[in-house]
Design an enzyme around this catalytic site. Structure first.
Site, PDB file in Angstrom:
ATOM      1  N   CYS A   1       0.797  -1.232   0.000  1.00  0.00           N
ATOM      2  CA  CYS A   1       0.000   0.000   0.000  1.00  0.00           C
ATOM      3  C   CYS A   1       0.831   1.284   0.000  1.00  0.00           C
ATOM      4  O   CYS A   1       0.263   2.376  -0.043  1.00  0.00           O
ATOM      5  CB  CYS A   1      -0.957  -0.007   1.187  1.00  0.00           C
TER       6      CYS A   1
ATOM      7  N   HIS B   1      -3.647   7.733   6.421  1.00  0.00           N
ATOM      8  CA  HIS B   1      -3.796   6.428   5.763  1.00  0.00           C
ATOM      9  C   HIS B   1      -5.207   5.895   6.048  1.00  0.00           C
ATOM     10  O   HIS B   1      -5.863   5.377   5.151  1.00  0.00           O
ATOM     11  CB  HIS B   1      -2.718   5.467   6.273  1.00  0.00           C
TER      12      HIS B   1
ATOM     13  N   HIS C   1      -9.926   1.664  -0.664  1.00  0.00           N
ATOM     14  CA  HIS C   1      -8.476   1.539  -0.495  1.00  0.00           C
ATOM     15  C   HIS C   1      -7.934   1.020  -1.815  1.00  0.00           C
ATOM     16  O   HIS C   1      -8.181  -0.134  -2.196  1.00  0.00           O
ATOM     17  CB  HIS C   1      -8.150   0.586   0.644  1.00  0.00           C
TER      18      HIS C   1
END
Length: 393
Positions: free
Chosen positions: A153, A282, A316
């Site tokens: 990520c 995040h 995401h």
């Protein structure tokens, strides 16, 4: 100074800039919806799939590259400018991903069913991680340094870090920076198995947060040492990265590696915490990540800097998250947008986070500096700081 010139991006937030501006302002998305076919037993999950029109790419053909190609088409005037100013060997490409063409491999195997004997119908090199950057270089006929980054990520964020290094070292005069991840049964079922997938709509930083929604994402921009003459420009003021290696999937509970990345970025930019106007967290919506990130923000920024997240609007996007969230900073600067709020209505932010400045309703950006954080599996952390085009000269 490093300049970020123009931006093309597609995610659940929007397929073009006008759509993304409208949805970011209104706190909406275009394609996060309940979908089946990605989890066992007929289970459904909220996911985001970007509408894509067929456009075969010969030997580089795969869904990820088709999405990248659409962004490159949108940036054509800027690409023509750098190709007119710099020789092909002075233009590089750094592309982040965590899935590359795995979606296409999955689909081929599933379509073959029980008859599948392991013989692919297309060049297996397409499914390699490096193919996604090779496609960009071949598409643009550039011969400078070209490579892919796959650090889960944080891949998109690390693409910015690597591109800047190529510019500052003198290896390149311009670098194409991008990232792309497509929906994959491997990643969706993997996060489900980890207990990190919310099968309803995600709501980060809430008491009842239950995990992530996965969404496709793609974005491309151009980094240079001097600004291009076309398109809007923002500045990459600073970057910090760390790898704490705490656990293969769980974050280090106190956020030691994350704090290191943030403090390195601030030091790199020559800024104090209070100089930052907004932090895009995040904020995945998992219990452990949000708790860790709360400690990091409390210890570094206290309640002096507005913070929120945007993954409830984009999903995401995994390896593309750093680029998608850089695009959000770009939109806020370019269009003077208010800061995105965590206003889920039925899922209010937890009192656990009362000691930091959560944006619960849209606020004005009071200082023209935005930080974006991405924290990946294995403790791979990246923090980027962007500035509006008129700041920090």
């Amino acid at each position: 100074m490093i300049y970020v010139n123009g931006f093309a991006c597609k995610s659940a937030l929007g397929l073009n800039e006008d759509e993304a501006v409208r949805n970011l302002s209104e706190g909406k998305d275009i394609c996060l919806k309940e979908m089946s076919g990605f989890l066992p037993g007929g289970k459904t999950a909220f996911l985001a799939e970007i509408p894509l029109y067929p456009a075969p790419l010969n030997r580089h053909d795969c869904r990820a590259n088709r999405l990248l190609n659409e962004c490159l088409n949108e940036l054509q005037p800027l690409l023509e400018e750098i190709q007119g100013r710099f020789s092909p060997d002075r233009i590089g490409a750094v592309i982040g991903t965590s899935t590359s063409a795995i979606t296409d491999v999955e689909n081929e195997v599933l379509s073959a069913g029980s008859e599948y004997e392991g013989e692919l119908k297309y060049d297996p090199r397409v499914s390699e991680i490096g193919n996604i950057s090779a496609f960009v270089s071949d598409r643009l006929a550039i011969t400078g340094p070209s490579y892919s980054i796959a650090t889960a990520c944080s891949s998109g964020g690390r693409a910015f870090v690597s591109a800047r290094a190529l510019l500052e070292s003198g290896a390149c005069d311009a670098v194409i920076v991008g990232a792309c991840d497509t929906l994959s049964r491997i990643t969706v079922s993997g996060f489900f198995a980890l207990g990190a997938l919310d099968t309803g709509r995600c709501h980060p930083l809430s008491d009842d947060r239950a995990g992530i929604n996965i969404g496709e994402g793609v974005g491309v921009t151009i980094l240079t040492r001097t600004p291009l003459t076309r398109g809007y420009v923002m500045k990459l003021l600073g970057a910090g990265s760390s790898t704490d290696g705490y656990h293969i999937s769980a974050p280090e509970p106190e956020g030691k590696g994350a704090k290191t990345a943030i403090r390195l970025a601030l030091n790199d930019a020559g800024l104090n915490p209070e100089d930052v106007g907004y932090v895009n967290l995040h904020a995945t919506g998992t219990v452990l990540n949000d708790a860790m990130e709360h400690k990091v923000i409390r210890d570094v920024f206290g309640d002096r800097v507005p913070v929120s997240g945007t993954k409830h609007l984009t999903g995401h996007t995994l390896g593309a998250a750093g680029v998608v969230e850089a695009y959000i900073a770009y939109l806020i600067f370019r269009h003077g947008l208010k800061l995105p709020a965590l206003n889920y209505l039925e899922h209010m932010p937890s009192h656990e986070f009362d000691d930091i400045h959560l944006v619960k309703k849209p606020e004005e950006l009071r200082r023209p500096v935005i930080m974006s954080n991405n924290f990946a599996f294995g403790g791979n952390n990246v923090s980027l700081i962007f500035g509006r085009n008129d700041c920090c000269d």
